[in-house]
Design a protein around this motif. Structure first.
Motif, PDB file in Angstrom:
ATOM      1  N   SER A   7      -0.114 -12.398   0.739  1.00 16.14           N
ATOM      2  CA  SER A   7      -0.270 -11.630   1.966  1.00 16.14           C
ATOM      3  C   SER A   7       0.319 -10.247   1.758  1.00 16.14           C
ATOM      4  CB  SER A   7       0.402 -12.334   3.143  1.00 16.14           C
ATOM      5  OG  SER A   7       1.797 -12.436   2.914  1.00 16.14           O
ATOM      6  N   GLY A  10      -3.766  -4.503   2.215  1.00 16.07           N
ATOM      7  CA  GLY A  10      -4.359  -3.720   3.279  1.00 16.07           C
ATOM      8  C   GLY A  10      -4.782  -2.353   2.791  1.00 16.07           C
ATOM      9  N   LEU A  11      -5.014  -1.484   3.741  1.00 15.69           N
ATOM     10  CA  LEU A  11      -5.442  -0.109   3.469  1.00 15.69           C
ATOM     11  C   LEU A  11      -4.261   0.822   3.666  1.00 15.69           C
ATOM     12  CD1 LEU A  11      -7.669   2.032   2.989  1.00 15.69           C
ATOM     13  CD2 LEU A  11      -8.094   1.967   5.451  1.00 15.69           C
ATOM     14  N   LEU A  18       3.245  -0.564   0.011  1.00 18.03           N
ATOM     15  CA  LEU A  18       2.917  -1.887   0.522  1.00 18.03           C
ATOM     16  C   LEU A  18       3.834  -2.894  -0.157  1.00 18.03           C
ATOM     17  CD1 LEU A  18      -1.004  -2.042   0.533  1.00 18.03           C
ATOM     18  CD2 LEU A  18       0.487  -2.056   2.536  1.00 18.03           C
ATOM     19  N   THR A 111      -5.260 -10.940  -2.617  1.00 21.40           N
ATOM     20  CA  THR A 111      -5.176 -10.096  -1.425  1.00 21.40           C
ATOM     21  C   THR A 111      -5.634  -8.695  -1.801  1.00 21.40           C
ATOM     22  OG1 THR A 111      -3.733  -9.359   0.392  1.00 21.40           O
ATOM     23  CG2 THR A 111      -2.725  -9.478  -1.783  1.00 21.40           C
ATOM     24  N   GLN A 112      -6.456  -8.101  -0.957  1.00 18.34           N
ATOM     25  CA  GLN A 112      -7.052  -6.805  -1.265  1.00 18.34           C
ATOM     26  C   GLN A 112      -6.084  -5.683  -0.930  1.00 18.34           C
ATOM     27  OE1 GLN A 112     -10.335  -5.935  -2.482  1.00 18.34           O
ATOM     28  NE2 GLN A 112      -9.347  -3.919  -2.618  1.00 18.34           N
ATOM     29  N   VAL A 113      -5.935  -4.775  -1.861  1.00 20.13           N
ATOM     30  CA  VAL A 113      -5.186  -3.541  -1.651  1.00 20.13           C
ATOM     31  C   VAL A 113      -6.144  -2.374  -1.875  1.00 20.13           C
ATOM     32  CG1 VAL A 113      -3.345  -2.052  -2.532  1.00 20.13           C
ATOM     33  CG2 VAL A 113      -2.963  -4.513  -2.310  1.00 20.13           C
ATOM     34  N   THR A 114      -6.244  -1.535  -0.882  1.00 12.64           N
ATOM     35  CA  THR A 114      -7.108  -0.362  -0.973  1.00 12.64           C
ATOM     36  C   THR A 114      -6.286   0.883  -0.691  1.00 12.64           C
ATOM     37  OG1 THR A 114      -9.015  -1.655  -0.223  1.00 12.64           O
ATOM     38  CG2 THR A 114      -9.194   0.746  -0.128  1.00 12.64           C
TER      39      THR A 114
END
Length: 117
Positions: A7, A10-11, A18, A111-114
């Motif tokens: 978890s 996010g962006l 982050l 988990t995506q990190v942008t």
């Protein structure tokens, strides 16, 4: 049943921070390390960081000085503090658990990190 759940993705804008978390459930015998990898679509997965017994850490050159890996003493949770983020840090981040003789045996779902420029 072992599960790793990441978890914290996010962006975020370039230069931001982050903190990723990965929580383990289920018993794992003889844990030797927990780590993080990342992967972009169509690209190979790449190593980010690892923390082992005694708190020894290893980092990819691309994240040294910006990312910090840590864990709790019970090997329940591993964290990745990511500072000074760059657009090239945009990936899906996966946590792993290594056991004696089996590096990166268990993987989370990612988990995506942008990071926007």
């Amino acid at each position: 049943q072992v599960q790793l759940v990441e978890s914290g993705g996010g962006l975020v804008q370039a230069g931001g921070s982050l903190r990723l978390s990965c929580v383990r459930s289920g018993y794992i015998f003889s844990i030797t390390a927990m780590g993080w990898y990342r992967q972009a679509p169509g690209k190979e997965r790449e190593f980010v960081a690892r923390i082992g017994n005694g708190g020894t850490t290893n980092y990819a050159d691309s994240v040294k000085g910006r990312f910090t890996i840590s864990r709790d003493n019970a090997w329940n949770t591993v964290y990745l503090q990511m500072n000074s983020l760059k657009p090239e840090d945009t990936f899906v981040y996966y946590c792993t658990v290594s056991t004696t003789g089996y590096p990166d045996k268990y993987w989370g779902q990612g988990t995506q990190v942008t990071v926007s420029s």
